[in-house]
Design a protein around this motif. Structure first.
Motif, PDB file in Angstrom:
ATOM      1  N   SER A  19      -8.176 -28.922   8.405  1.00 30.16           N
ATOM      2  CA  SER A  19      -8.636 -27.798   9.204  1.00 30.16           C
ATOM      3  C   SER A  19      -9.082 -27.303   7.498  1.00 30.16           C
ATOM      4  N   TYR A  20     -11.068 -26.533   7.711  1.00 31.95           N
ATOM      5  CA  TYR A  20     -10.948 -25.769   6.786  1.00 31.95           C
ATOM      6  C   TYR A  20     -10.710 -24.575   6.977  1.00 31.95           C
ATOM      7  N   GLY A  21     -10.401 -24.770   8.448  1.00 32.01           N
ATOM      8  CA  GLY A  21      -9.311 -22.825   9.060  1.00 32.01           C
ATOM      9  C   GLY A  21      -8.175 -22.674   8.528  1.00 32.01           C
ATOM     10  N   GLN A  22      -7.660 -24.240   8.786  1.00 33.87           N
ATOM     11  CA  GLN A  22      -5.892 -24.328   8.527  1.00 33.87           C
ATOM     12  C   GLN A  22      -6.229 -23.843   7.254  1.00 33.87           C
ATOM     13  N   LEU A  23      -7.244 -24.390   5.926  1.00 38.08           N
ATOM     14  CA  LEU A  23      -7.019 -24.171   4.605  1.00 38.08           C
ATOM     15  C   LEU A  23      -7.039 -22.771   4.013  1.00 38.08           C
ATOM     16  N   TYR A  24      -8.180 -22.672   4.289  1.00 45.64           N
ATOM     17  CA  TYR A  24      -8.898 -20.941   4.212  1.00 45.64           C
ATOM     18  C   TYR A  24      -7.143 -19.931   4.589  1.00 45.64           C
ATOM     19  N   ILE A  59       0.803 -28.303   0.387  1.00 46.40           N
ATOM     20  CA  ILE A  59      -0.010 -29.164   1.764  1.00 46.40           C
ATOM     21  C   ILE A  59       1.348 -29.186   2.377  1.00 46.40           C
ATOM     22  N   ASP A  60       1.696 -30.416   2.080  1.00 47.91           N
ATOM     23  CA  ASP A  60       3.359 -31.412   2.218  1.00 47.91           C
ATOM     24  C   ASP A  60       4.612 -30.584   3.166  1.00 47.91           C
ATOM     25  N   LYS A  61       4.751 -29.359   1.808  1.00 47.87           N
ATOM     26  CA  LYS A  61       5.743 -28.623   1.964  1.00 47.87           C
ATOM     27  C   LYS A  61       4.928 -27.909   3.489  1.00 47.87           C
ATOM     28  N   ILE A  62       4.070 -27.470   3.770  1.00 55.87           N
ATOM     29  CA  ILE A  62       3.684 -26.483   4.261  1.00 55.87           C
ATOM     30  C   ILE A  62       3.986 -27.278   5.683  1.00 55.87           C
ATOM     31  N   VAL A  63       2.963 -28.063   5.877  1.00 57.10           N
ATOM     32  CA  VAL A  63       3.222 -29.258   7.054  1.00 57.10           C
ATOM     33  C   VAL A  63       4.629 -29.285   7.646  1.00 57.10           C
ATOM     34  N   ASN A  64       5.509 -29.520   6.285  1.00 51.41           N
ATOM     35  CA  ASN A  64       6.232 -29.625   6.628  1.00 51.41           C
ATOM     36  C   ASN A  64       8.039 -28.983   6.835  1.00 51.41           C
ATOM     37  N   MET A  65       7.111 -27.689   6.685  1.00 51.69           N
ATOM     38  CA  MET A  65       8.186 -26.977   7.087  1.00 51.69           C
ATOM     39  C   MET A  65       7.511 -25.512   8.067  1.00 51.69           C
TER      40      MET A  65
END
Length: 208
Positions: A19-24, A59-65
């Motif tokens: 989401s926009y919120g997650q990104l920021y 983003i892939d690393k953040i989601v997986n970690m």
């Protein structure tokens, strides 16, 4: 050298499902560097773009970690700042941070030390990466060590990359802050570009 491929914020959110919120929020937590938010003029006005490969990998690393580490812990992993880690030769070998051949070569060039700080370890790591590809000779590796020793400390918390190039049989190295482009004279062939920030991330994970 052509401009690196960018991805718009709209396409990024659609492609990753965040989401926009997650990104920021991740931006505020320093999980995504400020300099990756690139404002560009388009026919619809100002839009935000990102270096595509870098942001998708991050983003892939953040989601997986994020299930195993807090956002603050992730921020430390992704920080380009020097870690306070210092390891001796036996610990480097035990953890298989770099190959024995790379470690021996680095010590041959720089001398032995009781412990090696993060700055020296990341140099060994980048050296090992290029030697393992077979694209770089040991003689060329001397230039990498000299370049990293002289210029890596100047990054001072900025993200950057190590660029290995050749022209007419001669090779050289450049450390450039990123995102950004480096333009070479004609007939220069870029052999490899290594993200120093990604090396630091990989090392911190290995050392944690």
């Amino acid at each position: 050298m052509t401009e690196r491929e960018l991805i718009s914020k709209k396409d990024l959110l659609e492609l990753t499902g965040i989401s926009y919120g997650q990104l920021y929020r991740w931006k505020r937590k320093n999980l995504i560097p400020e300099e990756w938010f690139i404002r560009k003029s388009t026919f619809t006005g100002q839009e935000t773009f990102f270096p595509k490969d870098s942001i998708l990998a991050r983003i892939d690393k953040i989601v997986n970690m994020k299930d195993d580490l807090s956002l603050d812990e992730l921020a430390d992993v992704f920080s380009p700042n020097l870690s306070e880690v210092a390891l001796g030769r036996s610990e480097l070998e035990k953890r298989n941070i770099v190959t024995k051949e790379t470690l021996d070569f680095y010590i041959e060039q720089q001398g032995t030390s009781a412990v090696y700080d993060f700055e020296k370890i990341i140099c060994m790591y980048a050296l090992d990466k290029l030697l393992q590809t077979g694209e770089m000779t040991l003689e060329e590796g001397k230039g990498l060590i000299q370049t990293m020793a002289e210029h890596y400390p100047k990054l001072q918390g900025k993200t950057g990359e190590l660029i290995f190039f050749r022209k007419m049989g001669m090779s050289g190295f450049v450390i450039a802050t990123s995102p950004g482009e480096v333009y070479f004279e004609p007939r220069v062939r870029v052999v490899a570009r290594i993200s120093i920030a990604e090396c630091a991330e990989e090392l911190k994970i290995k050392l944690s």
